[in-house]
Motif scaffolding. Sequence first.
Motif, PDB file in Angstrom:
ATOM      1  N   ASN A   1      11.680  18.850  13.938  1.00 43.33           N
ATOM      2  CA  ASN A   1      12.110  17.471  14.051  1.00 43.33           C
ATOM      3  C   ASN A   1      11.913  16.802  12.689  1.00 43.33           C
ATOM      4  O   ASN A   1      10.881  16.200  12.414  1.00 43.33           O
ATOM      5  N   ALA A   2      12.926  16.947  11.820  1.00 39.87           N
ATOM      6  CA  ALA A   2      12.782  16.487  10.437  1.00 39.87           C
ATOM      7  C   ALA A   2      12.527  14.982  10.369  1.00 39.87           C
ATOM      8  O   ALA A   2      11.783  14.523   9.502  1.00 39.87           O
ATOM      9  N   GLY A   3      13.123  14.219  11.284  1.00 40.33           N
ATOM     10  CA  GLY A   3      12.959  12.763  11.242  1.00 40.33           C
ATOM     11  C   GLY A   3      11.520  12.347  11.455  1.00 40.33           C
ATOM     12  O   GLY A   3      10.933  11.639  10.641  1.00 40.33           O
ATOM     13  N   ILE A   4      10.921  12.826  12.565  1.00 39.06           N
ATOM     14  CA  ILE A   4       9.530  12.476  12.857  1.00 39.06           C
ATOM     15  C   ILE A   4       8.602  13.027  11.779  1.00 39.06           C
ATOM     16  O   ILE A   4       7.672  12.351  11.332  1.00 39.06           O
ATOM     17  N   GLY A   5       8.881  14.259  11.335  1.00 39.53           N
ATOM     18  CA  GLY A   5       8.056  14.858  10.284  1.00 39.53           C
ATOM     19  C   GLY A   5       8.031  13.989   9.045  1.00 39.53           C
ATOM     20  O   GLY A   5       6.967  13.676   8.496  1.00 39.53           O
ATOM     21  N   ALA A   6       9.231  13.565   8.599  1.00 44.76           N
ATOM     22  CA  ALA A   6       9.314  12.726   7.401  1.00 44.76           C
ATOM     23  C   ALA A   6       8.581  11.408   7.623  1.00 44.76           C
ATOM     24  O   ALA A   6       7.843  10.944   6.747  1.00 44.76           O
ATOM     25  N   ALA A   7       8.761  10.810   8.821  1.00 46.50           N
ATOM     26  CA  ALA A   7       8.102   9.533   9.088  1.00 46.50           C
ATOM     27  C   ALA A   7       6.575   9.698   9.046  1.00 46.50           C
ATOM     28  O   ALA A   7       5.869   8.833   8.516  1.00 46.50           O
ATOM     29  N   LEU A   8       6.069  10.827   9.567  1.00 45.93           N
ATOM     30  CA  LEU A   8       4.617  11.057   9.534  1.00 45.93           C
ATOM     31  C   LEU A   8       4.129  11.171   8.091  1.00 45.93           C
ATOM     32  O   LEU A   8       3.063  10.650   7.736  1.00 45.93           O
ATOM     33  N   ALA A   9       4.915  11.867   7.252  1.00 42.26           N
ATOM     34  CA  ALA A   9       4.523  11.996   5.850  1.00 42.26           C
ATOM     35  C   ALA A   9       4.484  10.623   5.182  1.00 42.26           C
ATOM     36  O   ALA A   9       3.579  10.325   4.399  1.00 42.26           O
ATOM     37  N   VAL A  10       5.466   9.782   5.516  1.00 40.56           N
ATOM     38  CA  VAL A  10       5.494   8.442   4.920  1.00 40.56           C
ATOM     39  C   VAL A  10       4.288   7.628   5.405  1.00 40.56           C
ATOM     40  O   VAL A  10       3.665   6.904   4.625  1.00 40.56           O
ATOM     41  N   VAL A  11       3.951   7.765   6.686  1.00 38.67           N
ATOM     42  CA  VAL A  11       2.763   7.069   7.203  1.00 38.67           C
ATOM     43  C   VAL A  11       1.527   7.478   6.405  1.00 38.67           C
ATOM     44  O   VAL A  11       0.709   6.645   5.999  1.00 38.67           O
ATOM     45  N   LEU A  12       1.431   8.780   6.136  1.00 38.02           N
ATOM     46  CA  LEU A  12       0.311   9.289   5.337  1.00 38.02           C
ATOM     47  C   LEU A  12       0.279   8.618   3.967  1.00 38.02           C
ATOM     48  O   LEU A  12      -0.776   8.179   3.480  1.00 38.02           O
ATOM     49  N   PHE A  13       1.445   8.538   3.350  1.00 38.68           N
ATOM     50  CA  PHE A  13       1.577   7.919   2.033  1.00 38.68           C
ATOM     51  C   PHE A  13       1.128   6.458   2.083  1.00 38.68           C
ATOM     52  O   PHE A  13       0.344   5.999   1.248  1.00 38.68           O
ATOM     53  N   ILE A  14       1.605   5.742   3.111  1.00 40.62           N
ATOM     54  CA  ILE A  14       1.284   4.318   3.214  1.00 40.62           C
ATOM     55  C   ILE A  14      -0.218   4.124   3.440  1.00 40.62           C
ATOM     56  O   ILE A  14      -0.813   3.190   2.917  1.00 40.62           O
ATOM     57  N   LEU A  15      -0.830   5.035   4.199  1.00 44.07           N
ATOM     58  CA  LEU A  15      -2.266   4.909   4.461  1.00 44.07           C
ATOM     59  C   LEU A  15      -3.087   5.133   3.198  1.00 44.07           C
ATOM     60  O   LEU A  15      -4.192   4.608   3.061  1.00 44.07           O
ATOM     61  N   VAL A  16      -2.558   5.962   2.265  1.00 42.15           N
ATOM     62  CA  VAL A  16      -3.314   6.233   1.038  1.00 42.15           C
ATOM     63  C   VAL A  16      -3.367   4.996   0.144  1.00 42.15           C
ATOM     64  O   VAL A  16      -4.371   4.736  -0.510  1.00 42.15           O
ATOM     65  N   ILE A  17      -2.272   4.225   0.147  1.00 41.80           N
ATOM     66  CA  ILE A  17      -2.131   3.158  -0.851  1.00 41.80           C
ATOM     67  C   ILE A  17      -3.281   2.142  -0.837  1.00 41.80           C
ATOM     68  O   ILE A  17      -3.855   1.864  -1.894  1.00 41.80           O
ATOM     69  N   PRO A  18      -3.669   1.582   0.340  1.00 39.31           N
ATOM     70  CA  PRO A  18      -4.783   0.625   0.284  1.00 39.31           C
ATOM     71  C   PRO A  18      -6.070   1.224  -0.281  1.00 39.31           C
ATOM     72  O   PRO A  18      -6.818   0.525  -0.976  1.00 39.31           O
ATOM     73  N   ILE A  19      -6.315   2.510   0.005  1.00 36.31           N
ATOM     74  CA  ILE A  19      -7.528   3.138  -0.529  1.00 36.31           C
ATOM     75  C   ILE A  19      -7.482   3.153  -2.051  1.00 36.31           C
ATOM     76  O   ILE A  19      -8.462   2.836  -2.734  1.00 36.31           O
ATOM     77  N   VAL A  20      -6.311   3.506  -2.591  1.00 32.48           N
ATOM     78  CA  VAL A  20      -6.180   3.567  -4.048  1.00 32.48           C
ATOM     79  C   VAL A  20      -6.338   2.178  -4.657  1.00 32.48           C
ATOM     80  O   VAL A  20      -7.033   2.003  -5.663  1.00 32.48           O
ATOM     81  N   ILE A  21      -5.707   1.178  -4.026  1.00 35.32           N
ATOM     82  CA  ILE A  21      -5.806  -0.184  -4.563  1.00 35.32           C
ATOM     83  C   ILE A  21      -7.264  -0.646  -4.571  1.00 35.32           C
ATOM     84  O   ILE A  21      -7.755  -1.184  -5.561  1.00 35.32           O
ATOM     85  N   TYR A  22      -7.962  -0.377  -3.467  1.00 30.88           N
ATOM     86  CA  TYR A  22      -9.382  -0.741  -3.401  1.00 30.88           C
ATOM     87  C   TYR A  22     -10.155  -0.070  -4.529  1.00 30.88           C
ATOM     88  O   TYR A  22     -10.948  -0.698  -5.232  1.00 30.88           O
ATOM     89  N   ASN A  23      -9.877   1.215  -4.719  1.00 30.05           N
ATOM     90  CA  ASN A  23     -10.557   1.992  -5.749  1.00 30.05           C
ATOM     91  C   ASN A  23     -10.341   1.363  -7.127  1.00 30.05           C
ATOM     92  O   ASN A  23     -11.288   1.128  -7.886  1.00 30.05           O
ATOM     93  N   ILE A  24      -9.073   1.044  -7.446  1.00 35.20           N
ATOM     94  CA  ILE A  24      -8.771   0.499  -8.767  1.00 35.20           C
ATOM     95  C   ILE A  24      -9.414  -0.884  -8.941  1.00 35.20           C
ATOM     96  O   ILE A  24      -9.993  -1.184  -9.985  1.00 35.20           O
ATOM     97  N   ARG A  25      -9.360  -1.717  -7.889  1.00 40.82           N
ATOM     98  CA  ARG A  25      -9.960  -3.047  -7.998  1.00 40.82           C
ATOM     99  C   ARG A  25     -11.464  -2.968  -8.230  1.00 40.82           C
ATOM    100  O   ARG A  25     -12.017  -3.693  -9.047  1.00 40.82           O
ATOM    101  N   GLN A  26     -12.122  -2.065  -7.510  1.00 43.22           N
ATOM    102  CA  GLN A  26     -13.569  -1.915  -7.690  1.00 43.22           C
ATOM    103  C   GLN A  26     -13.901  -1.451  -9.103  1.00 43.22           C
ATOM    104  O   GLN A  26     -14.850  -1.919  -9.715  1.00 43.22           O
ATOM    105  N   LEU A  27     -13.086  -0.518  -9.620  1.00 44.32           N
ATOM    106  CA  LEU A  27     -13.337  -0.027 -10.975  1.00 44.32           C
ATOM    107  C   LEU A  27     -13.185  -1.157 -11.984  1.00 44.32           C
ATOM    108  O   LEU A  27     -13.985  -1.302 -12.901  1.00 44.32           O
ATOM    109  N   ARG A  28     -12.127  -1.991 -11.786  1.00 47.96           N
ATOM    110  CA  ARG A  28     -11.915  -3.143 -12.674  1.00 47.96           C
ATOM    111  C   ARG A  28     -13.132  -4.054 -12.635  1.00 47.96           C
ATOM    112  O   ARG A  28     -13.641  -4.465 -13.672  1.00 47.96           O
ATOM    113  N   LEU A  29     -13.594  -4.370 -11.393  1.00 50.74           N
ATOM    114  CA  LEU A  29     -14.730  -5.263 -11.233  1.00 50.74           C
ATOM    115  C   LEU A  29     -15.935  -4.734 -11.993  1.00 50.74           C
ATOM    116  O   LEU A  29     -16.582  -5.461 -12.740  1.00 50.74           O
TER     117      LEU A  29
END
Lengths: 329, 306
Positions: free
Chosen positions: A296-324
């Motif tokens: 099911n390529a559609g659901i598979g791709a959507a799950l991968a995108v969900v994974l990608f979206i979940l990573v982003i806040p973690i990275v932003i938090y990481n960069i902000r903390q490093l800046r601080l």
Amino acid sequence: MSWILDASTTGEKLLVMAFAIVLFAAVMAIILFAVDRPRRVPNWLIALAFCGPAGLMLGFGLIYPGLRTIYQSFFDRTSTGFVGVDNYLTIFTQEGFQIVLRNTFVWLLVVPLASTLIGLVYAVLVDRTRFEALAKGLIFLPMAISMVGAGIIWKFVYEFRPDQQGVHQIGLANQIRVWLGMDPHQFLITAPWNTFFLLIVMIWIQAGFAMTVLSAAIKAIPDDIVEAARIDGATGIRLFRHVTVPAIRPALVVVVTTIAMGTLKIFDIVRTMTGGQFGTSVVANEFYMQSFRQFNAGIGAALAVVLFILVIPIVIYNIRQLRLSEEIR
Amino acid sequence: MTATPDSLSRPRTARRVARTAQRAEQAKTRLSSPWATAISIAVAILWTVPTFGLLLSSFRPEQQIKTTGWWTFFSDPQLTLKNYTEVLFGGSTQLSTFFVNSIVITIPSVVIPITLALLAAYAFAWIDFRGRDFLFVAVFALQIVPIQVTLIPLLQTYVDLSLAGSYWTVWLSHSIFALPLAIFLLHNFMKDIPRSLVEAARVDGAGHVQIFFRVLLPLLVPAIAAFGIFQFLWVWNDLLVALTFAGGTQNVAPLTVRIAELSGTRGTAWHLLSAGAFVAMIVPLLVFLSLQRYFVRGLLAGSVKG
């Protein structure tokens, strides 16, 4: 020439490997030789020769497929009919997928905190003792082995034998239960706690990483700070809470976020130990099942995108903390 | 994913020596609490016993593994190498074939990305060209892309090129996925090299290619070793990339794929699983133990990829 694509004997395989390396070296040598003319070649051409191969590969293997996956996530299982956000709706509303999401969040909450805590406490406890090197080495070792190997090791610990006359437990966890007078337990099958027993494996692997980075950070704390705190009467747990922890805060943030990102993409452990059955599946495992088992390529791709979206806040938090932390310095 | 590489890689030998004496003084007071000792010993045991149990089991006769726990070994010691010969050469598992596959997959997947990343990192660090900073930030940002996002389209492309299921796709994929972190890390190490050294070579008439090979490369050996071990362990231990691009075939699939498969299909054949797991572990363990120093260095400089 078929052996170049279908090497089947050991000799052929090694030959293909040598051929690939020689081919790669030859191509790179030609490119570099072409631009090795000091002062006659413009800078941008040299930069292109140095960066071009890597840039091409990143475009071919990361950027294009990434965009393509986002696009495919709005299409149906064969990537032919446009379905809008239906795939995402399915993921967030269907019960089976909700268990997958719930499990992923449990992993994400427990593993980074538990591994960091264990790594930190252990790093402090063995710091400057006589057995420091050995003690650290023991905790560190799981990092060298594959998650598949770790999965096998722990699957053996959890192994279950029915509670019958003449049947001995062969898994350590159940034997300990028997010794304590309890009944053996199907650790990997009984939901919802089986997820908990799977994520112990990840904690077991990641605590070594946390310990190594945090131990280095602890050793980098200036001695005068520790000394001043001692003179003020801080010892033991108070010294740890008010001096050590604040001093290594940047390292703590890096460790927690790094482990969180690894945990989010956890796949090998679940695949090896339960295959995602018994309500233990997580997003990355479900991605694999939907893409390459259910096709099911559609659901598979959507799950991968969900994974990608979940990573982003973690990275932003990481960069902000490093800046601080850099501003404070 | 982002640590502060410069603060960790600077030489600190002098301070370290000065501190050793002080540490010896403190060591006496440190582990005075019996609780602290108890906790650290408990953790150390918890972290070793599972591995030890499986290792011991891999040397016990099949019948014994299936009927009694490994701790009975201490009252009834029996050892054999039969599990290993069976798992390596027996018809049903043939791990020796997959062992070769693992080696064939791993070596180019370490050599190729490091070479490419070194060249790119050099350009980002020492060649002036327009758009350099923008491109470097872009490469840095690519680190956060989960490889899952790329797998389906990449596999489709490989099928279209009729390369699917060969070593070439596995090498290429591993190399691509390694590049962002490799470029970022090696760039940081390259930036640490004094500018005067590069300038001096330039004054002597050396071009960029010569500066790269004659001046920078020799100085970067520890950094290359650090990242090399990282990438080696990552590729050897990888399951997802191999499962996607190599499939389960005996011609390409590495050990991890075969063992994960065994765990699913023959989950109770512990004499095969235990020995198989250690066949897969022995190479990374040896590499890790012999080069641990570089590994820790790499870990502290740049952290881990996913």
